[in-house]
Design an enzyme around this catalytic site. Sequence first.
Site, mmCIF file in Angstrom:
data_model
loop_
_atom_site.group_PDB
_atom_site.id
_atom_site.type_symbol
_atom_site.label_atom_id
_atom_site.label_comp_id
_atom_site.label_asym_id
_atom_site.label_seq_id
_atom_site.Cartn_x
_atom_site.Cartn_y
_atom_site.Cartn_z
ATOM 1 N N ASN A 9 24.643 32.959 88.063
ATOM 2 C CA ASN A 9 23.210 33.247 87.923
ATOM 3 C C ASN A 9 22.626 32.278 86.896
ATOM 4 O O ASN A 9 22.881 32.417 85.708
ATOM 5 C CB ASN A 9 23.038 34.703 87.455
ATOM 6 C CG ASN A 9 21.606 35.029 87.061
ATOM 7 O OD1 ASN A 9 20.671 34.319 87.436
ATOM 8 N ND2 ASN A 9 21.424 36.100 86.301
ATOM 9 N N LYS A 11 19.644 31.974 85.949
ATOM 10 C CA LYS A 11 18.453 32.507 85.276
ATOM 11 C C LYS A 11 17.344 31.444 85.327
ATOM 12 O O LYS A 11 17.286 30.679 86.277
ATOM 13 C CB LYS A 11 18.770 32.936 83.852
ATOM 14 C CG LYS A 11 20.041 33.776 83.767
ATOM 15 C CD LYS A 11 20.195 34.448 82.465
ATOM 16 C CE LYS A 11 21.560 35.115 82.404
ATOM 17 N NZ LYS A 11 21.656 36.118 81.374
ATOM 18 N N HIS A 95 18.746 43.174 87.994
ATOM 19 C CA HIS A 95 19.394 42.574 86.821
ATOM 20 C C HIS A 95 18.788 43.200 85.567
ATOM 21 O O HIS A 95 17.602 43.526 85.535
ATOM 22 C CB HIS A 95 19.163 41.053 86.837
ATOM 23 C CG HIS A 95 19.984 40.340 85.802
ATOM 24 N ND1 HIS A 95 19.628 40.302 84.477
ATOM 25 C CD2 HIS A 95 21.159 39.658 85.896
ATOM 26 C CE1 HIS A 95 20.549 39.619 83.801
ATOM 27 N NE2 HIS A 95 21.487 39.220 84.644
ATOM 28 N N GLU A 97 17.804 42.011 82.896
ATOM 29 C CA GLU A 97 16.614 41.318 82.371
ATOM 30 C C GLU A 97 15.368 41.706 83.165
ATOM 31 O O GLU A 97 14.274 41.784 82.620
ATOM 32 C CB GLU A 97 16.856 39.800 82.380
ATOM 33 C CG GLU A 97 17.828 39.396 81.284
ATOM 34 C CD GLU A 97 18.645 38.149 81.558
ATOM 35 O OE1 GLU A 97 18.266 37.344 82.432
ATOM 36 O OE2 GLU A 97 19.682 37.983 80.886
ATOM 37 N N GLU A 167 27.357 45.150 84.775
ATOM 38 C CA GLU A 167 27.044 44.243 83.678
ATOM 39 C C GLU A 167 26.570 45.054 82.473
ATOM 40 O O GLU A 167 25.383 45.384 82.363
ATOM 41 C CB GLU A 167 25.917 43.295 84.079
ATOM 42 C CG GLU A 167 26.236 42.428 85.272
ATOM 43 C CD GLU A 167 25.429 41.147 85.230
ATOM 44 O OE1 GLU A 167 26.045 40.097 85.099
ATOM 45 O OE2 GLU A 167 24.191 41.207 85.281
ATOM 46 N N GLY A 173 25.045 37.617 77.687
ATOM 47 C CA GLY A 173 24.551 36.528 76.844
ATOM 48 C C GLY A 173 24.878 36.694 75.360
ATOM 49 O O GLY A 173 24.326 35.996 74.516
ATOM 50 N N SER A 211 29.158 37.759 79.648
ATOM 51 C CA SER A 211 29.907 36.770 78.868
ATOM 52 C C SER A 211 31.276 36.439 79.469
ATOM 53 O O SER A 211 32.254 36.271 78.747
ATOM 54 C CB SER A 211 30.046 37.233 77.410
ATOM 55 O OG SER A 211 28.763 37.343 76.811
#
Length: 252
Positions: A9, A11, A95, A97, A167, A173, A211
């Site tokens: 991904n 992003k 996701h 985010e 996730e 991240g 990560s």
Amino acid sequence: MRRRIVAGNWKMNGSQDLVKQLVGKAHDEVGSLAERVEVVVIPPALYVAQVQASGQRAVAVGVQNVSQWQSGAYTGELSAGMAQDLGCRYVLVGHSERRQLFAETDEQIAAKVERVLEAGLVAMLCVGETLEQREAGVAEAVVAAQIRSGLSKVAESRWQQIVVAYEPVWAIGTGKTATAEDAQGMHASIRDVLAEMGAPANDMSVLYGGSVKADNAAALFAEPDVDGALVGGASLKAEEFFDICRAFPADH
Ligand code: PEP
């Protein structure tokens, strides 16, 4: 069929140069990986056509988000049908985010999954708990609720178009990864929830994200219920991304 998948991904990162570097390389690498794992590149939608052209089918391609609507006066949105039209196979839905920064609701996520399935694509539903939720001991309940609502509109015949990506939000991240044992525990519990919903849970792919790097991928992939990874930061470095793909044991 349960598939092993490593998906990158990007992003809101990347450029035409990165597509050339990373996807150009995929062509040489993927031949040797094809038996082991499906490699998926999920760039910003503007680069999908270039990835398709340079990947020459060596990699599967996805988009990071689609609209909850099919088509119409929704300026700035992209539809699942357009992703299908461009030859994409996967769509990320929900996701963290999108949930956190764009306030996507469970209802929107369920509608997006529906649009993706209608378009004949695979929805990669992202689920995961925050650090506070983990510390409060409700991680499994939170993830189960996200799965039940996100997949509430999946018809019986469509389960093969669903991939779940676990996730944990605190691992995305941050450089912190769930231990292989914790990931295995959550993946097994996700499979239980899918089975309760009537899904063919043992034939579905459940990926881990948060990560993932070349040096922790092998331990995660060795777990029986970890079918691959959704990779953010490390997917932007060609060497590392393909090292992650190669971390799958041949006999998993
Ligand atoms: C992600 O964005 O889905 C992700 C897992 O990111 P990272 O690998 O950078 O933690």
